[in-house]
Design a protein around this motif. Structure first.
Motif, PDB file in Angstrom:
ATOM      1  N   LEU A  76       0.851  -1.387   0.133  1.00 38.55           N
ATOM      2  CA  LEU A  76       0.044   0.111  -0.016  1.00 38.55           C
ATOM      3  C   LEU A  76       0.745   1.208  -0.054  1.00 38.55           C
ATOM      4  O   LEU A  76       0.919   2.180   0.924  1.00 38.55           O
ATOM      5  CB  LEU A  76      -0.906   0.122   1.250  1.00 38.55           C
ATOM      6  CG  LEU A  76      -2.115  -1.406   1.347  1.00 38.55           C
ATOM      7  CD1 LEU A  76      -2.451  -1.100   2.618  1.00 38.55           C
ATOM      8  CD2 LEU A  76      -2.983  -1.179   0.042  1.00 38.55           C
ATOM      9  N   PRO A  77       1.554   1.387  -0.935  1.00 39.26           N
ATOM     10  CA  PRO A  77       2.394   2.518  -1.016  1.00 39.26           C
ATOM     11  C   PRO A  77       1.744   3.987  -0.996  1.00 39.26           C
ATOM     12  O   PRO A  77       2.358   5.030  -0.532  1.00 39.26           O
ATOM     13  CB  PRO A  77       3.058   2.548  -2.550  1.00 39.26           C
ATOM     14  CG  PRO A  77       2.532   1.838  -3.425  1.00 39.26           C
ATOM     15  CD  PRO A  77       1.543   0.985  -2.188  1.00 39.26           C
ATOM     16  N   GLY A  78       0.559   4.118  -1.439  1.00 41.66           N
ATOM     17  CA  GLY A  78      -0.082   5.295  -1.327  1.00 41.66           C
ATOM     18  C   GLY A  78      -0.448   5.463   0.155  1.00 41.66           C
ATOM     19  O   GLY A  78      -1.099   6.755   0.355  1.00 41.66           O
ATOM     20  N   VAL A  79      -0.291   4.825   1.072  1.00 41.74           N
ATOM     21  CA  VAL A  79      -0.699   4.808   2.588  1.00 41.74           C
ATOM     22  C   VAL A  79       0.673   5.609   2.949  1.00 41.74           C
ATOM     23  O   VAL A  79       0.600   6.339   3.868  1.00 41.74           O
ATOM     24  CB  VAL A  79      -1.265   3.796   3.366  1.00 41.74           C
ATOM     25  CG1 VAL A  79      -1.327   3.909   4.581  1.00 41.74           C
ATOM     26  CG2 VAL A  79      -2.635   3.220   2.558  1.00 41.74           C
ATOM     27  N   GLY A  80       1.887   4.641   2.595  1.00 40.14           N
ATOM     28  CA  GLY A  80       2.903   5.315   3.339  1.00 40.14           C
ATOM     29  C   GLY A  80       3.666   4.048   3.558  1.00 40.14           C
ATOM     30  O   GLY A  80       3.317   3.081   2.923  1.00 40.14           O
ATOM     31  N   ALA A 104      -9.781   4.493  -0.619  1.00 37.26           N
ATOM     32  CA  ALA A 104     -10.989   4.576  -1.487  1.00 37.26           C
ATOM     33  C   ALA A 104     -10.792   4.205  -3.096  1.00 37.26           C
ATOM     34  O   ALA A 104     -11.623   3.311  -3.523  1.00 37.26           O
ATOM     35  CB  ALA A 104     -11.691   5.900  -1.006  1.00 37.26           C
ATOM     36  N   GLU A 105      -9.829   5.114  -3.593  1.00 39.23           N
ATOM     37  CA  GLU A 105      -9.682   4.623  -4.890  1.00 39.23           C
ATOM     38  C   GLU A 105      -8.962   3.318  -5.143  1.00 39.23           C
ATOM     39  O   GLU A 105      -9.711   2.501  -6.220  1.00 39.23           O
ATOM     40  CB  GLU A 105      -8.787   5.614  -5.607  1.00 39.23           C
ATOM     41  CG  GLU A 105      -8.719   5.395  -7.135  1.00 39.23           C
ATOM     42  CD  GLU A 105      -7.766   6.784  -7.661  1.00 39.23           C
ATOM     43  OE1 GLU A 105      -6.755   6.453  -8.480  1.00 39.23           O
ATOM     44  OE2 GLU A 105      -8.024   7.831  -7.294  1.00 39.23           O
ATOM     45  N   TYR A 106      -8.169   3.017  -4.512  1.00 40.09           N
ATOM     46  CA  TYR A 106      -7.524   1.647  -4.457  1.00 40.09           C
ATOM     47  C   TYR A 106      -8.264   0.446  -4.482  1.00 40.09           C
ATOM     48  O   TYR A 106      -8.384  -0.605  -5.144  1.00 40.09           O
ATOM     49  CB  TYR A 106      -6.473   1.432  -3.559  1.00 40.09           C
ATOM     50  CG  TYR A 106      -5.515   0.274  -3.648  1.00 40.09           C
ATOM     51  CD1 TYR A 106      -4.545   0.208  -4.648  1.00 40.09           C
ATOM     52  CD2 TYR A 106      -5.835  -0.929  -2.767  1.00 40.09           C
ATOM     53  CE1 TYR A 106      -3.755  -1.343  -4.499  1.00 40.09           C
ATOM     54  CE2 TYR A 106      -5.100  -2.162  -2.988  1.00 40.09           C
ATOM     55  CZ  TYR A 106      -4.079  -2.373  -3.731  1.00 40.09           C
ATOM     56  OH  TYR A 106      -3.308  -3.466  -3.981  1.00 40.09           O
ATOM     57  N   LYS A 108     -11.691   0.804  -4.533  1.00 39.69           N
ATOM     58  CA  LYS A 108     -13.107   1.062  -5.264  1.00 39.69           C
ATOM     59  C   LYS A 108     -14.217   1.213  -4.109  1.00 39.69           C
ATOM     60  O   LYS A 108     -15.295   0.668  -4.576  1.00 39.69           O
ATOM     61  CB  LYS A 108     -13.330   0.134  -6.394  1.00 39.69           C
ATOM     62  CG  LYS A 108     -12.327  -0.362  -7.248  1.00 39.69           C
ATOM     63  CD  LYS A 108     -12.211   0.862  -8.165  1.00 39.69           C
ATOM     64  CE  LYS A 108     -11.249   0.435  -9.569  1.00 39.69           C
ATOM     65  NZ  LYS A 108      -9.785   0.816  -9.284  1.00 39.69           N
ATOM     66  N   LEU A 109     -14.003   1.801  -3.251  1.00 40.98           N
ATOM     67  CA  LEU A 109     -14.934   2.155  -2.133  1.00 40.98           C
ATOM     68  C   LEU A 109     -15.078   3.484  -1.935  1.00 40.98           C
ATOM     69  O   LEU A 109     -14.424   4.291  -2.007  1.00 40.98           O
ATOM     70  CB  LEU A 109     -14.652   1.341  -0.713  1.00 40.98           C
ATOM     71  CG  LEU A 109     -14.537  -0.319  -0.823  1.00 40.98           C
ATOM     72  CD1 LEU A 109     -13.583  -0.697   0.287  1.00 40.98           C
ATOM     73  CD2 LEU A 109     -15.648  -0.917  -1.102  1.00 40.98           C
ATOM     74  N   PRO A 110     -16.463   3.818  -1.547  1.00 43.59           N
ATOM     75  CA  PRO A 110     -16.431   5.297  -0.698  1.00 43.59           C
ATOM     76  C   PRO A 110     -15.798   5.810   0.337  1.00 43.59           C
ATOM     77  O   PRO A 110     -15.326   4.775   1.138  1.00 43.59           O
ATOM     78  CB  PRO A 110     -18.036   5.267  -0.202  1.00 43.59           C
ATOM     79  CG  PRO A 110     -18.518   3.865  -0.646  1.00 43.59           C
ATOM     80  CD  PRO A 110     -17.771   3.068  -1.052  1.00 43.59           C
ATOM     81  N   VAL A 111     -15.133   7.024   0.396  1.00 43.08           N
ATOM     82  CA  VAL A 111     -14.180   7.466   1.330  1.00 43.08           C
ATOM     83  C   VAL A 111     -14.764   7.369   2.553  1.00 43.08           C
ATOM     84  O   VAL A 111     -13.980   6.955   3.597  1.00 43.08           O
ATOM     85  CB  VAL A 111     -13.905   8.920   1.276  1.00 43.08           C
ATOM     86  CG1 VAL A 111     -13.171   9.212  -0.170  1.00 43.08           C
ATOM     87  CG2 VAL A 111     -15.107   9.758   1.087  1.00 43.08           C
ATOM     88  N   ASP A 112     -15.856   7.389   3.128  1.00 42.93           N
ATOM     89  CA  ASP A 112     -16.624   7.170   4.299  1.00 42.93           C
ATOM     90  C   ASP A 112     -16.265   5.729   5.133  1.00 42.93           C
ATOM     91  O   ASP A 112     -16.527   5.548   6.119  1.00 42.93           O
ATOM     92  CB  ASP A 112     -17.984   7.710   4.612  1.00 42.93           C
ATOM     93  CG  ASP A 112     -18.831   6.722   3.782  1.00 42.93           C
ATOM     94  OD1 ASP A 112     -18.443   5.864   2.734  1.00 42.93           O
ATOM     95  OD2 ASP A 112     -20.199   6.721   4.009  1.00 42.93           O
ATOM     96  N   VAL A 113     -16.007   4.809   4.224  1.00 41.35           N
ATOM     97  CA  VAL A 113     -15.608   3.571   4.786  1.00 41.35           C
ATOM     98  C   VAL A 113     -14.511   3.666   5.592  1.00 41.35           C
ATOM     99  O   VAL A 113     -14.238   2.752   6.640  1.00 41.35           O
ATOM    100  CB  VAL A 113     -15.234   2.449   3.700  1.00 41.35           C
ATOM    101  CG1 VAL A 113     -14.716   1.228   3.948  1.00 41.35           C
ATOM    102  CG2 VAL A 113     -16.898   2.429   2.771  1.00 41.35           C
ATOM    103  N   PHE A 114     -13.510   4.670   5.430  1.00 45.92           N
ATOM    104  CA  PHE A 114     -12.176   4.635   5.987  1.00 45.92           C
ATOM    105  C   PHE A 114     -12.298   5.467   6.945  1.00 45.92           C
ATOM    106  O   PHE A 114     -11.365   6.070   7.518  1.00 45.92           O
ATOM    107  CB  PHE A 114     -11.133   4.851   4.988  1.00 45.92           C
ATOM    108  CG  PHE A 114     -10.942   3.779   4.085  1.00 45.92           C
ATOM    109  CD1 PHE A 114     -10.302   2.467   4.634  1.00 45.92           C
ATOM    110  CD2 PHE A 114     -11.530   3.799   2.790  1.00 45.92           C
ATOM    111  CE1 PHE A 114     -10.227   1.372   3.596  1.00 45.92           C
ATOM    112  CE2 PHE A 114     -11.333   2.569   1.978  1.00 45.92           C
ATOM    113  CZ  PHE A 114     -10.743   1.662   2.260  1.00 45.92           C
ATOM    114  N   ILE A 115     -13.353   6.375   7.233  1.00 40.11           N
ATOM    115  CA  ILE A 115     -13.413   7.660   8.235  1.00 40.11           C
ATOM    116  C   ILE A 115     -14.148   7.122   9.289  1.00 40.11           C
ATOM    117  O   ILE A 115     -15.267   6.792   9.170  1.00 40.11           O
ATOM    118  CB  ILE A 115     -14.091   8.700   7.440  1.00 40.11           C
ATOM    119  CG1 ILE A 115     -13.294   9.581   6.333  1.00 40.11           C
ATOM    120  CG2 ILE A 115     -14.197  10.039   8.368  1.00 40.11           C
ATOM    121  CD1 ILE A 115     -14.035  10.336   5.544  1.00 40.11           C
TER     122      ILE A 115
END
Length: 115
Positions: A76-80, A104-106, A108-115
């Motif tokens: 998950l390089p986009g996370v860090g 969310a893009e990786y 393919k889910l809505p951003v609120d899943v991770f908030i």
């Protein structure tokens, strides 16, 4: 029958749906299926009001998705870096907006899943 007013009513409706489903089986066109749908809606409304399911924190969702997709922390390089992902998964570090958008893009889910 009516909307449940207490847990006993709720339990009776659940029992009624179970019995109706034994009668109807998998036949979606069975005349009793409309009754199953109505009672099912009442049960769902009661559940949402009286038995809400808490939303898991973003780091738990991330851990679940990683297990389901067979991913490691370095995938998950986009996370860090691996150490950043490790801190997020352990709850020591919060996901920031950039990371949430990337995940969310990786996945393919809505951003609120991770908030």
């Amino acid at each position: 029958m009516q909307l449940p007013e207490n847990e006993d009513d709720y339990d009776a409706l659940v029992l009624a749906v179970d019995e109706l489903l034994e009668i109807t089986g998998d036949d979606e066109s069975h005349p009793l299926m409309s009754l199953v749908d109505i009672i099912g809606d009442w049960i769902e409304e009661w559940d949402q009001t009286h038995h809400p399911v808490p939303k898991p924190p973003g780091f738990e969702v991330l851990g679940y998705l990683m297990r389901e997709h067979g991913l490691t922390q370095s995938d998950l390089p986009g996370v860090g870096t691996q150490s950043v992902v490790s801190e997020i998964l352990s709850g020591k570090r919060q996901l920031n907006l950039r990371q949430v958008r990337w995940l969310a893009e990786y996945f393919k889910l809505p951003v609120d899943v991770f908030i």
